[in-house]
Design an enzyme around this catalytic site. Structure first.
Site, PDB file in Angstrom:
ATOM      1  N   ARG A  46       0.813  -1.221   0.000  1.00  0.00           N
ATOM      2  CA  ARG A  46       0.000   0.000   0.000  1.00  0.00           C
ATOM      3  C   ARG A  46       0.849   1.275   0.000  1.00  0.00           C
ATOM      4  O   ARG A  46       0.476   2.265  -0.622  1.00  0.00           O
ATOM      5  CB  ARG A  46      -0.932  -0.001   1.210  1.00  0.00           C
ATOM      6  CG  ARG A  46      -2.013  -1.069   1.079  1.00  0.00           C
ATOM      7  CD  ARG A  46      -2.934  -1.007   2.260  1.00  0.00           C
ATOM      8  NE  ARG A  46      -3.964  -2.029   2.221  1.00  0.00           N
ATOM      9  CZ  ARG A  46      -4.964  -2.069   3.085  1.00  0.00           C
ATOM     10  NH1 ARG A  46      -5.049  -1.151   4.024  1.00  0.00           N
ATOM     11  NH2 ARG A  46      -5.863  -3.012   3.005  1.00  0.00           N
ATOM     12  N   ASP A 156     -15.809   8.929   8.952  1.00  0.00           N
ATOM     13  CA  ASP A 156     -14.680   8.013   8.757  1.00  0.00           C
ATOM     14  C   ASP A 156     -13.392   8.810   8.877  1.00  0.00           C
ATOM     15  O   ASP A 156     -13.363  10.010   8.601  1.00  0.00           O
ATOM     16  CB  ASP A 156     -14.759   7.342   7.374  1.00  0.00           C
ATOM     17  CG  ASP A 156     -13.978   6.049   7.328  1.00  0.00           C
ATOM     18  OD1 ASP A 156     -14.594   4.969   7.456  1.00  0.00           O
ATOM     19  OD2 ASP A 156     -12.732   6.101   7.189  1.00  0.00           O
TER      20      ASP A 156
HETATM   21  C1  LIG Z   1     -13.979  -2.290   7.108  1.00  0.00           C
HETATM   22  S1  LIG Z   1     -14.607  -0.658   7.063  1.00  0.00           S
HETATM   23  C2  LIG Z   1     -16.239  -0.899   7.704  1.00  0.00           C
HETATM   24  C3  LIG Z   1     -17.290  -0.125   6.945  1.00  0.00           C
HETATM   25  C4  LIG Z   1     -18.729  -0.351   7.409  1.00  0.00           C
HETATM   26  N1  LIG Z   1     -18.904   0.063   8.771  1.00  0.00           N
HETATM   27  C5  LIG Z   1     -19.131  -1.797   7.238  1.00  0.00           C
HETATM   28  O1  LIG Z   1     -19.235  -2.547   8.206  1.00  0.00           O
HETATM   29  O2  LIG Z   1     -19.342  -2.227   6.096  1.00  0.00           O
HETATM   30  C6  LIG Z   1     -13.757   0.102   8.454  1.00  0.00           C
HETATM   31  C7  LIG Z   1     -13.708   1.635   8.343  1.00  0.00           C
HETATM   32  O3  LIG Z   1     -13.274   2.157   9.613  1.00  0.00           O
HETATM   33  C8  LIG Z   1     -12.470   3.290   9.364  1.00  0.00           C
HETATM   34  N2  LIG Z   1     -11.629   3.584  10.533  1.00  0.00           N
HETATM   35  C9  LIG Z   1     -10.553   2.907  10.986  1.00  0.00           C
HETATM   36  N3  LIG Z   1     -10.034   3.505  12.079  1.00  0.00           N
HETATM   37  C10 LIG Z   1     -10.800   4.587  12.318  1.00  0.00           C
HETATM   38  C11 LIG Z   1     -10.779   5.613  13.301  1.00  0.00           C
HETATM   39  N4  LIG Z   1      -9.842   5.666  14.267  1.00  0.00           N
HETATM   40  N5  LIG Z   1     -11.721   6.583  13.254  1.00  0.00           N
HETATM   41  C12 LIG Z   1     -12.673   6.551  12.290  1.00  0.00           C
HETATM   42  N6  LIG Z   1     -12.750   5.623  11.318  1.00  0.00           N
HETATM   43  C13 LIG Z   1     -11.828   4.641  11.342  1.00  0.00           C
HETATM   44  C14 LIG Z   1     -11.680   2.909   8.124  1.00  0.00           C
HETATM   45  O4  LIG Z   1     -11.177   4.031   7.446  1.00  0.00           O
HETATM   46  C15 LIG Z   1     -12.702   2.114   7.312  1.00  0.00           C
HETATM   47  O5  LIG Z   1     -13.330   2.900   6.340  1.00  0.00           O
END
Ligand SMILES: C[S@@+](CC[C@H](N)C(=O)[O-])C[C@H]1O[C@@H](n2cnc3c(N)ncnc32)[C@H](O)[C@@H]1O
Length: 283
Positions: A46, A156
């Site tokens: 990445r 996010d």
């Molecule tokens: C796997 S996705 C899940 C998306 C959705 N909630 C779902 O279940 O389909 C995880 C998301 O969490 C976000 N994320 C990770 N750490 C975070 C943080 N500290 N604060 C806010 N968002 C975060 C990532 O950028 C990512 O877009």
């Protein structure tokens, strides 16, 4: 953001243990995401794109940049590169059934005495499918939703995901998961048969912003429903417990928290009452 693993022997840039340790520690401190040792190839894959974009030829120089005051802008791209954004419309569909069959009828019944205010938060909304799926359920279940003060917030840490979600434009292939009876909430895009757009009625109700769940939360609760799914799974246990405790504090009394299929409330469990699979309300 999935990247094919590049076999070590063909690596274009030198990437050693010290580089990985530095990157893992920085990303954990900024986002809470824990990168286990087996993620080294993923990190290399990445971030290699960032090195190329910046015309850099070593990870040591890249790490020095993100550690320096001059690297503040790059830190955003660094964070975006290391988040995992996998999501889809109506993922873990039982939560949307619960929202339609249990939560919304209860809110509609109390509307006469307590007003038509409704707040939903998709915390860790990635590219927005979760928030738009909830909006479709809401508009379909409450025909007079236009007269409600109903808002859905998606947040996010990844700024590129917030921009994608705000645009509300998706590959038609991804939208195939939207049930037939809700397809009236998506629009064709002239000249782009491969894309669909979320209808204006959804976009009026849903908004997105960048928010780090580890930091301050400039959000206007209390929330009747919070989706925080497949986000905490990347955090360590104390960080998960802190996050769920804070979510409980912004959840309205009787409000509902949905978490991901492999997530657990852990140390924060005593603050919630379980209602079936990965569905909780405030104790
Ligand atoms: C796997 S996705 C899940 C998306 C959705 N909630 C779902 O279940 O389909 C995880 C998301 O969490 C976000 N994320 C990770 N750490 C975070 C943080 N500290 N604060 C806010 N968002 C975060 C990532 O950028 C990512 O877009």
């Amino acid at each position: 953001m999935t990247t094919a693993v590049e076999p070590r022997r063909q690596r274009e840039f030198r990437f050693d243990r010290a580089d990985f340790d530095f990157i893992a520690s920085l990303v954990r401190q900024r986002t809470g995401i824990v990168l286990a040792d087996n993620k080294q190839d993923m990190v290399y894959g990445r971030l290699t794109r960032r090195l190329r974009a910046l015309n850099m030829n070593s990870f040591t120089d890249y790490c020095a940049l993100v550690a320096s005051p001059a690297g503040q802008d790059e830190l955003i791209a660094f964070t975006n590169a290391l988040t995992t954004n996998l999501t889809s419309f109506f993922r873990e569909g039982h939560h949307y059934d619960h929202l339609r069959d249990e939560v919304l009828p209860r809110l509609a019944a109390r509307a006469a005495s307590q007003g038509r205010r409704l707040r939903i938060w998709s915390a860790g909304s990635s590219s927005g499918e979760e928030a738009y799926s909830a909006a479709m359920i809401l508009l379909a279940a409450l025909p007079d939703a236009g007269r409600w003060d109903a808002r859905i917030l998606g947040t996010d840490i990844d700024s590129s995901m917030v921009a994608h979600a705000t645009a509300g434009l998706y590959d038609a292939e991804r939208a195939a998961r939207i049930p037939d009876d809700l397809r009236r909430f998506i629009e064709a895009v002239p000249g782009r048969p491969d894309k669909v757009r979320m209808a204006a009625a959804l976009r009026r109700m849903v908004s997105f912003k960048r928010l780090n769940l580890l930091g301050r939360w400039p959000v206007k609760g209390p929330f009747d429903v919070i989706f925080c799914r497949n986000v905490a799974i990347y955090f360590d246990k104390p960080t998960q417990a802190r996050l769920y405790t804070r979510l409980g504090e912004v959840l309205a009394p009787g409000g509902t928290l949905y978490i991901g299929h492999s997530e657990h409330l852990g140390g924060a469990g005593g603050r919630f009452v379980a209602h079936g699979r990965t569905t909780y309300s405030r104790a």
